[in-house]
Design a protein around this motif. Structure first.
Motif: not given
Length: 957
Positions: A777-779, A833-840, A883-884
């Motif tokens: 749930e990204p949001k 893992p990083s605020s720059h990478v959207d890796a869920w 990412s999803p």
């Protein structure tokens, strides 16, 4: 509504060019390598996986860490010079580093070309180049055959193995060194090849004699006389000694030697006895003189003119002739016997008067005055209850230090104990996570086959000798570790043979929690790189086995989950206990954090929650909707779900005890008094209802249970707000409303095996059964604009990974064709893992390549690894981040071994900057080589923020 999606897709590693990765080694096993003392600087060195820790021997504080190795370190040797201390460390990948202890800088490195399991000795002579004596495995030995190891002479200058010196049955503890003055050797024997030349250069030269113990024979090998290409059996100066001992003592398991005076040799045996051989130097000189005289009297034969068969026959006759003409008396021996099981390790002081021994009993035995020939002269003292079998012993005795000797003891619970023998007290102890792994065993495969079929969960009994390959398949490490270590040092036999080592994050302190130690959850602090706490789940006290062949099972913590909620902090566990002749028992336990006791307090325990069936999954629901919302008013209920192989899913609910209701007649007098006391206390104190309620313990009840088509349930997961429950049944995922117990939808996951083949062979369906499922749930409601974004569900099997859109129930993307070993999904944005990478999403996979270079399929049978760590099929292990929204990996990194568990870790400090190795955001990885790694990911232009001292940054394009 059932949606069938059968869309095969091969994994194509097209990486994003916006990410970089860095791999750090956090910790590993202490008991794979013997510690080493540095006399001049009072430092002790011990290996933790692939790193070397330099620790003060008096305080236990870490003074330095060497991180250049990228494989398991198996041996450490120290050379103390006049101005500097040089440390040699070797690993199973064949790499040996020579580095300065003060600066931690590498001086030189060389590759032996074969796995190294021990450094027998290091030779420094002014007249010859530096040499290393290493212990390695025989390249052609296989797992099925008897394992053999070789002692090799490695020349540093040419970086080649020059001589095979001897053969070994065990790769550790079976070599020792005698330092004999050359003048004494020349006086007893005359010229021995290059010894005369060495004596002319240095009158005080010392000859290093390597003592090698095989199962029944001991060989004395003078290293300076070994020429390149010579065979150890025919090399001059080699003396073979067959101890005249009872064969019922078993094989020799360890040796130790001292050159002080006439020398002492100690041999430990498989059945627990210890034999001390006195005047061993004089015996060697007498045997060496007779061997040289007999060899010189034999007729000269050109060895090059003989065939291999004739040379073998000649050597056999010469050996028989030497044995018949031997007039050298056997050395005087003394037998010491206290150990009930195999003697794992022995260590002698410099003067040879005191002996330290350890074994499976977990007791350090100190033998005093062993250099006396009288059997009643030796006395013993004990340091008991070390907790686990002893793996290695070493002491810091020197010529001027014979009192107050410190002994370093490594035990298989991943601890190093430093004991002062003068006071018989422990100075300090270094502990780390007990990371263990498990490979597929025969009973486990049969159990999986039974669970995949329609039959009930009737798994094979692991104590049945007909279904057990060997004891090692139930131990807490894999076959690769069995090959590099002796069988008796392997740690635990788990009660649950479906158990696997797993990592979780404790939300209160952000500690990494591992279930490797029996009956405990060990917490690891990434800031201090040390064991922070141990949560006791099952009371466990180790006792020694009564018989050598008996099996003793330790309690297994199969599942563990933490929960942060408005009502408090919770912990749920599932543990399994088993006796040698008893059925396995399972318990579901719920704990609640107590600020008063500063620990997780047991709130409820349900024995055998699913009857005789195995619990396959545990999940919590009802997480806090806001990080700042700590009030218990209007809090969502605390729910937990468990699933079993019979298909039953049970939902458990936590409730506060109602103290406002008046006591009833069914209430006992003690309970009525407690209720009245709590009511009066809350009324007099004037606390609010929420505070009073929060101070009371929770009670857990089973809210309801349900089944779906009698299909085995393999995994359960709650959505973040607890309004949706996902249940996996083989390759079917069902979505339920926990409030009304109604099914909302069903999804059939992609499969690469036809239904006909699955029905023909039920074991094949295990590769397509869902092993892991989680909501993404990204949001989420805790973020800005939360509650209005998209939501996904991730599904992972052994051969495929998939992501589905929960709003449309459509497949977003899927990948198949690989062998996936572990999965992890970030719970919220703080765990990315990083605020720059959207890796869920993080997954680990293993790619197998044949010798011809062709890639093997995911459903093909894997080949067993050989003893030397290599296999007929080469394997590559990787971690991929997704990412999803896309099947294109955002980042990837190669792992040194197969991953057994992954977990996303939030920052462990006040900012995202790495205060230490693995203290920031990243992914923790537990491997089957018993190491814990930490993977950090960042944007390409932020490389400096994620680079550490260990590992190499890998850019992916």
């Amino acid at each position: 509504r059932i949606i069938f999606l059968c869309i095969p897709s091969q994994l194509v590693l097209t990486m994003s060019s916006e990410s970089v990765c860095n791999l750090s080694y956090l910790t590993g096993n202490f008991y794979e390598c013997s510690p080493a003392f540095v006399q001049n600087s009072e430092v002790i060195l011990f290996a933790a996986g692939s790193i070397v820790n330099a620790v003060s021997s008096t305080t236990g504080n870490v003074v330095g860490v060497f991180r250049e190795h990228h494989s398991l370190i198996t041996a450490i040797s120290v050379v103390e010079g006049a101005n500097e201390v040089t440390v040699y460390s070797a690993s199973v990948d064949g790499v040996i580093y020579a580095w300065n202890l003060n600066t931690l800088q590498v001086k030189s490195s060389f590759n032996v070309g074969v796995p190294v399991y021990d450094l027998a000795s290091i030779i420094n002579s002014p007249s010859e180049t530096e040499k290393l004596v290493v212990v390695s495995s025989v390249a052609k030995a296989s797992v099925e055959k008897k394992r053999k190891f070789a002692v090799l002479n490695f020349d540093v200058a040419s970086q080649k193995v020059t001589t095979k010196l001897a053969s070994l049955q065990f790769p550790r503890r079976c070599t020792a060194v005698l330092k004999i003055p050359l003048a004494r050797i020349l006086e007893a024997t005359g010229q021995v090849l290059s010894m005369e030349a060495l004596y002319q250069q240095d009158q005080a030269a010392i000859e290093t004699v390597l003592v090698v113990a095989s199962s029944r024979k001991i060989s004395f090998i003078p290293l300076s006389s070994q020429q390149s290409g010579s065979k150890h059996k025919n090399a001059p100066g080699v003396v073979h000694f067959v101890p005249d001992v009872d064969s019922r003592r078993g094989a020799i398991t360890c040796v130790a030697a001292s050159s002080y005076g006439d020398g002492v040799l100690v041999t430990g045996f498989e059945k627990g006895s210890i034999v001390v051989w006195h005047n061993i130097v004089q015996y060697y000189l007498s045997a060496l003189s007779q061997t040289l005289n007999s060899a010189s009297a034999a007729p000269a034969v050109d060895a090059g003119s003989l065939s291999k068969k004739e040379e073998k026959k000649r050597n056999k006759k010469m050996k028989a002739l030497l044995a018949a003409e031997s007039t050298v008396a056997m050395p005087i021996s003394t037998t010491l016997h206290w150990h009930a099981h195999s003697v794992h390790t022995v260590s002698l002081t410099t003067d040879g008067s005191t002996l330290y021994s350890g074994g499976a009993e977990g007791v350090l035995v100190v033998w005093h005055n062993i250099n006396t020939t009288s059997s009643t002269g030796a006395t013993k003292s004990f340091f008991p209850r070390l907790g686990c079998p002893i793996s290695f012993l070493t002491n810091n005795s020197s010529a001027g230090l014979l009192a107050g000797i410190n002994v370093a003891v490594t035990t298989t619970d991943n601890a190093v104990h430093v004991i002062n023998t003068a006071t018989m007290r422990e100075d300090w102890t270094a502990r780390s996570l007990c990371i263990t792994s498990r490979r597929e065993s025969v009973p486990r495969r049969r159990a999986l086959k039974n669970e995949a079929g329609d039959a009930a969960d009737t798994a094979a009994d692991p104590t049945n000798e007909e279904e057990v390959e060997d004891e090692h398949q139930y131990l807490g490490i894999n076959r690769a570790a069995v090959s590099r270590s002796q069988a008796h040092t392997l740690p635990f036999i788990q009660s649950d043979y479906h158990w696997r080592c797993s990592l979780t994050v404790e939300p209160r302190s952000q500690w990494l929690v591992c279930n490797g130690y029996p009956g405990q959850l060990q917490a690891f602090d990434r800031n201090t790189q040390a064991l922070a706490h141990a949560y006791s789940i099952v009371d466990y006290t180790r006792v020694s086995k009564k018989e050598a062949n008996s099996k003793m099972f330790v309690p297994s913590i199969s599942h563990s989950q933490f929960l942060k909620h408005q009502l408090g902090w919770f912990l749920g566990t599932v543990d399994v206990r088993k006796g040698s002749e008893l059925e396995a028992e399972c318990s579901l336990k719920f704990f609640e954090w107590s600020d008063v006791q500063s620990k997780y307090r047991l709130g409820a325990q349900m024995d055998n929650p699913h009857g005789p069936h195995r619990v396959t999954s545990l999940a919590f629901a009802g997480a806090s909707s806001s990080a700042d919302d700590t009030s218990s008013n209007n809090a969502s209920p605390v729910l937990a779900a468990t699933a079993s192989v019979d298909g039953t899913v049970k939902v458990w609910r936590a409730e506060r005890n109602d103290v406002s209701a008046p006591p009833t007649l069914s209430t006992s007098a003690k309970q009525r008094q407690q209720q009245l006391t709590v009511s009066n206390t809350s009324a007099n104190s004037g606390n609010s209802a929420g505070e009073t309620e929060a101070a009371l313990p929770l009670k857990w009840v089973c809210a309801y249970s349900f089944k779906y088509r009698d299909s085995p349930a393999t995994s359960v997961a709650f959505s973040r707000d607890g309004t949706l429950l996902a249940v996996a049944h083989r390759n079917l995922l069902s979505l339920w409303d926990p409030a009304t117990v109604t099914m909302k939808a069903s999804i059939v996951c992609p499969t690469s095996i036809s239904a006909a083949s699955v029905s023909a062979n039920a074991s094949l369906s295990t590769s397509n059964s869902i092993l892991y499922t989680a909501f993404i749930e990204p949001k989420a409601a805790s973020t800005l604009g939360g509650g209005c974004g998209s939501a996904y569900v991730f599904v992972g099997t052994q051969t495929s990974i998939s992501v589905y859109d929960l709003l449309t129930l459509q497949l977003v993307w899927t990948l198949s064709g690989e062998k996936y070993t572990a999965f992890a999904v970030a719970a919220d944005e703080s765990q990315l893992p990083s605020s720059h990478v959207d890796a869920w999403i993080a997954v680990s996979l293993t790619t197998t390549t044949n010798a011809s270079g062709n890639k093997s399929g995911a459903n093909e049978t894997d080949t067993e690894a050989s003893v030397d760590g290599q296999s007929k099929q080469s394997e590559q292990h990787k971690v991929l981040l997704f990412s999803p929204y896309s099947s294109t990996p955002l980042a990837a990194h190669t792992l040194p071994a197969k991953a057994s568990s992954l977990v996303f870790c939030p920052t462990n400090s006040t900012n995202d900057a790495n205060d230490g190795e693995g203290s920031g955001r990243g992914i923790a990885v537990a491997t089957e080589s018993c190491e814990m790694l930490f993977l950090t990911v960042g944007a390409k232009n932020n490389t400096n923020a994620v680079m550490g001292k260990a590992g190499k940054v890998k850019q992916l394009a």
